[in-house]
Design a protein around this motif. Structure first.
Motif, PDB file in Angstrom:
ATOM      1  N   ARG A  41       0.849  -1.067  -0.070  1.00 42.69           N
ATOM      2  CA  ARG A  41       0.091  -0.048   0.164  1.00 42.69           C
ATOM      3  C   ARG A  41       0.983   1.308  -0.134  1.00 42.69           C
ATOM      4  N   LEU A  42       0.907   2.027  -1.055  1.00 44.22           N
ATOM      5  CA  LEU A  42       1.511   3.277  -1.175  1.00 44.22           C
ATOM      6  C   LEU A  42       1.109   4.452  -0.783  1.00 44.22           C
ATOM      7  N   HIS A  43       1.786   5.087   0.080  1.00 34.98           N
ATOM      8  CA  HIS A  43       0.998   6.350   0.732  1.00 34.98           C
ATOM      9  C   HIS A  43       2.143   7.515   0.877  1.00 34.98           C
ATOM     10  N   THR A  44       1.798   8.627   0.876  1.00 36.16           N
ATOM     11  CA  THR A  44       2.668   9.615   1.193  1.00 36.16           C
ATOM     12  C   THR A  44       2.440  10.084   2.631  1.00 36.16           C
ATOM     13  N   PHE A  45       3.334  10.919   3.207  1.00 33.02           N
ATOM     14  CA  PHE A  45       2.908  11.432   4.560  1.00 33.02           C
ATOM     15  C   PHE A  45       2.717  12.990   4.564  1.00 33.02           C
ATOM     16  N   HIS A  46       1.988  13.332   5.517  1.00 37.57           N
ATOM     17  CA  HIS A  46       2.224  14.910   5.575  1.00 37.57           C
ATOM     18  C   HIS A  46       3.229  15.539   6.171  1.00 37.57           C
ATOM     19  N   TRP A  47       3.958  16.547   5.732  1.00 31.49           N
ATOM     20  CA  TRP A  47       5.167  17.262   6.408  1.00 31.49           C
ATOM     21  C   TRP A  47       4.684  18.523   6.031  1.00 31.49           C
ATOM     22  N   ARG A  48       4.640  19.425   6.991  1.00 30.23           N
ATOM     23  CA  ARG A  48       4.778  20.775   6.952  1.00 30.23           C
ATOM     24  C   ARG A  48       5.691  21.426   7.831  1.00 30.23           C
ATOM     25  N   HIS A  49       5.934  22.569   7.585  1.00 25.41           N
ATOM     26  CA  HIS A  49       6.837  23.510   8.625  1.00 25.41           C
ATOM     27  C   HIS A  49       6.118  24.541   9.411  1.00 25.41           C
ATOM     28  N   PHE A  50       6.135  24.580  10.599  1.00 26.30           N
ATOM     29  CA  PHE A  50       5.541  25.836  11.179  1.00 26.30           C
ATOM     30  C   PHE A  50       6.362  26.914  11.081  1.00 26.30           C
TER      31      PHE A  50
ATOM     32  N   ASP B 195       8.260  29.004  12.375  1.00 29.38           N
ATOM     33  CA  ASP B 195       9.538  28.730  13.091  1.00 29.38           C
ATOM     34  C   ASP B 195      10.567  27.805  12.349  1.00 29.38           C
ATOM     35  N   GLY B 196      10.101  26.968  11.338  1.00 30.97           N
ATOM     36  CA  GLY B 196      10.821  26.042  10.797  1.00 30.97           C
ATOM     37  C   GLY B 196      10.595  24.734  11.268  1.00 30.97           C
ATOM     38  N   GLU B 197      10.005  24.346  12.405  1.00 33.36           N
ATOM     39  CA  GLU B 197      10.038  23.142  13.009  1.00 33.36           C
ATOM     40  C   GLU B 197       9.025  22.204  12.063  1.00 33.36           C
ATOM     41  N   SER B 198       9.362  21.052  11.949  1.00 36.59           N
ATOM     42  CA  SER B 198       8.541  20.059  11.038  1.00 36.59           C
ATOM     43  C   SER B 198       7.378  19.558  11.828  1.00 36.59           C
ATOM     44  N   LEU B 199       6.186  19.263  10.995  1.00 36.95           N
ATOM     45  CA  LEU B 199       5.208  18.389  11.582  1.00 36.95           C
ATOM     46  C   LEU B 199       4.667  17.414  10.773  1.00 36.95           C
ATOM     47  N   ILE B 200       5.072  16.206  11.074  1.00 40.29           N
ATOM     48  CA  ILE B 200       4.805  15.008  10.421  1.00 40.29           C
ATOM     49  C   ILE B 200       3.429  14.451  10.769  1.00 40.29           C
ATOM     50  N   ALA B 201       2.560  13.794   9.906  1.00 39.41           N
ATOM     51  CA  ALA B 201       1.417  13.267   9.980  1.00 39.41           C
ATOM     52  C   ALA B 201       1.275  12.130   9.162  1.00 39.41           C
TER      53      ALA B 201
ATOM     54  N   LEU C  25      18.633   9.804   1.178  1.00 39.85           N
ATOM     55  CA  LEU C  25      19.222  10.806   1.941  1.00 39.85           C
ATOM     56  C   LEU C  25      20.075  11.948   1.468  1.00 39.85           C
ATOM     57  N   THR C  26      20.038  12.472   0.428  1.00 37.90           N
ATOM     58  CA  THR C  26      20.420  13.750   0.249  1.00 37.90           C
ATOM     59  C   THR C  26      19.945  14.827   0.934  1.00 37.90           C
ATOM     60  N   ASP C  27      20.595  15.796   1.205  1.00 42.89           N
ATOM     61  CA  ASP C  27      20.019  16.659   2.009  1.00 42.89           C
ATOM     62  C   ASP C  27      19.516  16.273   3.456  1.00 42.89           C
ATOM     63  N   ALA C  28      20.676  15.527   3.900  1.00 36.29           N
ATOM     64  CA  ALA C  28      20.133  14.558   5.112  1.00 36.29           C
ATOM     65  C   ALA C  28      19.756  15.635   6.190  1.00 36.29           C
ATOM     66  N   ASP C  29      20.455  16.568   6.589  1.00 34.75           N
ATOM     67  CA  ASP C  29      20.205  17.407   7.688  1.00 34.75           C
ATOM     68  C   ASP C  29      18.993  17.782   7.624  1.00 34.75           C
ATOM     69  N   ARG C  30      18.597  18.025   6.512  1.00 34.43           N
ATOM     70  CA  ARG C  30      16.974  18.449   6.453  1.00 34.43           C
ATOM     71  C   ARG C  30      15.980  17.298   6.721  1.00 34.43           C
ATOM     72  N   LYS C  31      16.466  16.198   6.224  1.00 35.68           N
ATOM     73  CA  LYS C  31      15.539  14.956   6.399  1.00 35.68           C
ATOM     74  C   LYS C  31      15.468  14.184   7.587  1.00 35.68           C
ATOM     75  N   ALA C  32      16.721  14.093   8.114  1.00 34.49           N
ATOM     76  CA  ALA C  32      16.959  13.183   9.276  1.00 34.49           C
ATOM     77  C   ALA C  32      15.889  13.062  10.247  1.00 34.49           C
ATOM     78  N   LEU C  33      15.574  14.429  10.939  1.00 35.91           N
ATOM     79  CA  LEU C  33      14.630  14.708  11.885  1.00 35.91           C
ATOM     80  C   LEU C  33      13.306  14.314  11.666  1.00 35.91           C
ATOM     81  N   PRO C  34      12.682  14.743  10.464  1.00 37.93           N
ATOM     82  CA  PRO C  34      11.495  14.086   9.987  1.00 37.93           C
ATOM     83  C   PRO C  34      11.544  12.797  10.014  1.00 37.93           C
ATOM     84  N   LEU C  35      12.588  12.155   9.262  1.00 36.95           N
ATOM     85  CA  LEU C  35      12.684  10.804   9.268  1.00 36.95           C
ATOM     86  C   LEU C  35      12.415   9.989  10.696  1.00 36.95           C
ATOM     87  N   ARG C  36      13.225  10.578  11.584  1.00 38.58           N
ATOM     88  CA  ARG C  36      12.988  10.142  13.095  1.00 38.58           C
ATOM     89  C   ARG C  36      11.436  10.332  13.496  1.00 38.58           C
TER      90      ARG C  36
END
Ligand code: R5P
Length: 297
Positions: free
Chosen positions: A25-34, A36-42, A58-69
């Motif tokens: 089952r293929l899905h995307t997830f919701h990722w938006r920034h407040f 102040d730049g903090e990420s909200l994942i849903a 994982l290009t641009d890993a610094d940007r993606k790592a925390l949302p991945l976590r």
């Protein structure tokens, strides 16, 4: 229970291609920034009791790592049975030693971060140099896919009389493998790197170029300076314009345009990272590795 694949925004195309080979089952997830730049994942997919597979190159890993976590942790909190990661491009592998006093050995630190984030990892041709194998730095099960069969098949089908050229010693592991699979000759140049964008590459053996189409083959292109230096050596010899084939098209800033203006005939890459140069799909080997991993989970 059918596994759920959650793809990062840049990886949707690859995820769709992988999903054609497997019941998922293929899905995307919701990722938006407040503001102040903090990420909200849903996650809107139902992941309860499912094996969840995240696809994130994982290009641009610094940007993606925390949302991945956040994504992995949220999937677990919502009841996922397991959470794995397909990262076709694995970041930070080139910082595999403390080259200067006080530097981070990021390859090891990032491995610990991913170990704490997901249950297993599938990646493609990680940049292994001073670290011999990923099992030396990862504790979770890791599958490394080789892009060599796809590269060899593409080169064989598209290029007349190819001669593979690796721009530096590290590239021999990939170049030799592709050459063996495609029954093609190869040679390896020597690279001297003085800085991030300051690179010298030795001249190829001129006599061995005659009658061949030079194919510059490397695992990663970042600033493009390595391939530009190698291409300028070839152009100086009056050889046919080289074709550049890369596994991971990181291409920072205007690197792709600069490489295109350096006398090369064409630049092609695998779809390990979404890029306009993508011409060689890894969806099938990735799907095979995923099938095997899920069977063991
Ligand atoms: C490092 O040795 C890699 O194999 C590549 O050659 C390197 O990352 C290319 O970097 P750049 O495109 O910045 O020269």
């Amino acid at each position: 229970m059918i596994p759920v694949v959650l793809s990062f925004p840049d990886d949707t195309k690859l995820a769709e291609a992988v999903a054609k080979h497997l019941p998922v089952r293929l899905h995307t997830f919701h990722w938006r920034h407040f503001p102040d730049g903090e990420s909200l994942i849903a996650i809107s997919a139902d992941v309860a009791a499912a094996d969840v597979v995240i696809i994130a190159s994982l290009t641009d890993a610094d940007r993606k790592a925390l949302p991945l976590r956040f994504l992995a942790q949220t999937a677990r909190e919502l009841g996922a049975r397991s959470v794995g990661l397909i990262a076709p491009y694995l970041a930070y592998m080139r910082q595999d030693a403390r080259f200067h006093v006080g530097e981070a050995v990021s390859a090891r630190a990032f491995a610990q971060f991913l170990d704490q984030t997901v249950d297993w990892l599938i990646t493609v041709d990680p940049h292994l140099h001073r670290i011999a194998k990923l099992d030396d730095i990862y504790r979770m099960p890791v599958s490394c896919i080789s892009a060599a069969p796809e590269l060899a098949a593409w080169i064989r089908g598209a290029i007349v009389n190819p001669l593979l050229i690796g721009p530096d010693g590290e590239s021999e592991q990939w170049v030799a493998n592709v050459a063996r699979l495609g029954h093609m000759p190869y040679q390896i140049l020597k690279k001297h790197r003085r800085g991030d964008r300051d690179v010298d590459v030795s001249a190829p053996e001129r006599d061995r170029l005659r009658g061949f189409t030079p194919v510059l083959l490397d695992d990663i292109v970042s600033t493009g300076r390595t391939l530009i230096a190698a291409a300028s050596q070839l152009c100086g010899f009056g050889s046919l314009p080289p074709i550049c084939v890369v596994i991971h098209p990181v291409f920072v800033g205007d690197a792709y345009e600069r490489l295109g203006q350096s006398g090369v005939a064409r630049v092609v890459s695998t779809d390990s990272i979404l890029h306009v140069s993508n011409a060689i799909s890894l969806s099938k080997p990735i799907a095979c590795a995923l099938y095997e991993r899920l069977a063991m989970t």
